[in-house]
Design an enzyme around this catalytic site. Structure first.
Site, PDB file in Angstrom:
ATOM      1  N   PHE A  25       0.816  -1.214   0.000  1.00 22.88           N
ATOM      2  CA  PHE A  25       0.000   0.000   0.000  1.00 22.88           C
ATOM      3  C   PHE A  25       0.847   1.260   0.000  1.00 22.88           C
ATOM      4  CE2 PHE A  25       0.153   1.564   4.456  1.00 22.88           C
ATOM      5  CZ  PHE A  25       0.777   0.496   5.082  1.00 22.88           C
ATOM      6  N   TYR A  78       2.907  -4.640   8.839  1.00 21.19           N
ATOM      7  CA  TYR A  78       2.482  -3.652   9.833  1.00 21.19           C
ATOM      8  C   TYR A  78       2.052  -4.280  11.154  1.00 21.19           C
ATOM      9  CZ  TYR A  78       3.815   0.182   7.046  1.00 21.19           C
ATOM     10  OH  TYR A  78       4.607   1.084   6.371  1.00 21.19           O
ATOM     11  N   CYS A 134       9.036  -2.787   1.410  1.00 13.41           N
ATOM     12  CA  CYS A 134       7.976  -3.041   0.426  1.00 13.41           C
ATOM     13  C   CYS A 134       6.608  -2.539   0.865  1.00 13.41           C
ATOM     14  CB  CYS A 134       8.056  -4.510   0.046  1.00 13.41           C
ATOM     15  SG  CYS A 134       6.683  -5.541   0.242  1.00 13.41           S
ATOM     16  N   LYS A 135       6.506  -2.062   2.099  1.00 13.91           N
ATOM     17  CA  LYS A 135       5.239  -1.509   2.597  1.00 13.91           C
ATOM     18  C   LYS A 135       4.094  -2.508   2.411  1.00 13.91           C
ATOM     19  CE  LYS A 135       3.146   3.092   3.124  1.00 13.91           C
ATOM     20  NZ  LYS A 135       3.225   3.085   4.583  1.00 13.91           N
ATOM     21  N   ALA A 136       4.373  -3.740   2.822  1.00 13.78           N
ATOM     22  CA  ALA A 136       3.352  -4.785   2.761  1.00 13.78           C
ATOM     23  C   ALA A 136       2.432  -4.643   3.965  1.00 13.78           C
ATOM     24  CB  ALA A 136       4.014  -6.158   2.785  1.00 13.78           C
TER      25      ALA A 136
END
Ligand code: PMP
Length: 307
Positions: free
Chosen positions: A35, A161, A155-157
């Site tokens: 995202f 988070y 990778c901001k998966a």
């Protein structure tokens, strides 16, 4: 959440009530989505909403979507155009947060990336300050930042988070405002949703892109502004934990956090324990830039209305 009425879902702009995924969706079950978080700033004088560094955010998302094999079939320009159209349709006349998510959309069992179809969804909310920007008290987390060879922070998966949530929850339940992650090697990495900078003798220091950080667009913005506007040296190098305690200033930065001064780490005052001059100067400059007030940096600001 104070959301916009419209979202982009399954290839079209639909009402937010229609933008719903199934309980069987792969991304919901396995965290297989990439995202972005993008801000739009309302400029009252220009009566316009400026989306900050839209191109860089979409470019990062497309590169990262390659890691999780969730690459949209749309081009960078097409995604930008969809975001501008959606934001205009939501009609925001205040600061806005835009959340595109490339996700594994199929109803499939099994945690794999190949052979599972993906899709793009975008929704928007009204958003003021995400963290207090007038002096945070933070703590080094007992949780370690996840490693590039486990789940890449880069990778901001969405699944990554969980790591951020564990650290932020621990910090807040202990009475702090935010957490600082150390990497598995013991050096400083980043906050739960922010990059961090130290000021030591007028030099800006930040952990390198190999310190299991998300390579922040705000981080890049700060580096450019510090070098070009304030003439400061900026050094990207490994940072030891106790450097946090002996620095003159410290701040977090990120799309959500913006530029957020840190005045205390692990109950120790940083520098004077008050807001530092370099941080305050960068914070003011940053707000002027993102609100489209500085002509030189207007190319970073995409206007939503009157195009
Ligand atoms: N690190 C993490 C873990 C984040 O979630 C964010 C927010 N996106 C950042 C750093 C800052 O990145 P950016 O400046 O691109 O928003």
């Amino acid at each position: 959440m104070d959301h916009g009425d419209w979202a982009y879902f399954e290839g079209q702009i639909v009402s937010i009530q229609e933008a719903k995924i199934s309980v069987m969706t792969h991304a919901f079950n396995y965290g297989t989505a990439v995202f972005e978080g993008i801000r739009g700033y309302w400029n009252e004088d220009h009566e316009n909403l400026y989306i900050f560094r839209l191109q860089e955010h979409i470019d990062r998302m497309l590169r990262n979507s390659n890691i999780l094999m969730v690459r949209p079939k749309l081009s960078l320009t097409e995604i930008q155009d969809i975001i501008i159209e959606l934001t205009a349709k939501n009609g925001f006349r205040e600061d806005t947060y835009i959340r595109p998510v490339c996700y594994k959309s199929e109803h499939e069992l099994g945690p794999r990336l190949h052979d599972v179809a993906s899709d793009l969804v975008i929704y928007e909310i009204r958003l003021g300050d995400y963290v207090n920007i007038s002096g945070l008290k933070v703590a080094v987390s007992s949780w370690r930042r996840l490693r590039d060879n486990a789940i890449p922070a880069r990778c901001k998966a969405t699944g990554a988070y969980v790591n951020s949530a564990l650290a932020a929850t621990e910090a807040k339940m202990e009475g702090f405002d935010e957490a600082v992650f150390l990497g598995e090697d013991g050096t400083v990495s980043e906050g739960s949703a922010e990059n961090l900078f130290l000021v030591q003798n007028g030099v800006l220091i930040t952990p390198p892109v190999t310190a299991d950080i998300l390579t922040g667009i705000t981080r890049n913005t700060i580096i450019e502004l510090a070098r070009n506007e304030l003439g400061l040296d900026v050094v990207e190098r490994p940072v030891g934990r106790t450097e946090l305690y002996v620095s003159d200033e410290m701040f977090f930065c990120g799309t959500g956090a913006q530029v957020a001064p840190v005045v205390e780490v692990d109950r120790r005052p940083i520098g004077t324990g008050k807001l530092g001059d370099v941080t305050i100067t960068l914070q003011k400059l940053y707000f002027d830039v993102v609100q489209g007030k500085i002509e030189k940096y207007r190319h970073w600001c995409t206007p939503v209305y009157d195009r």
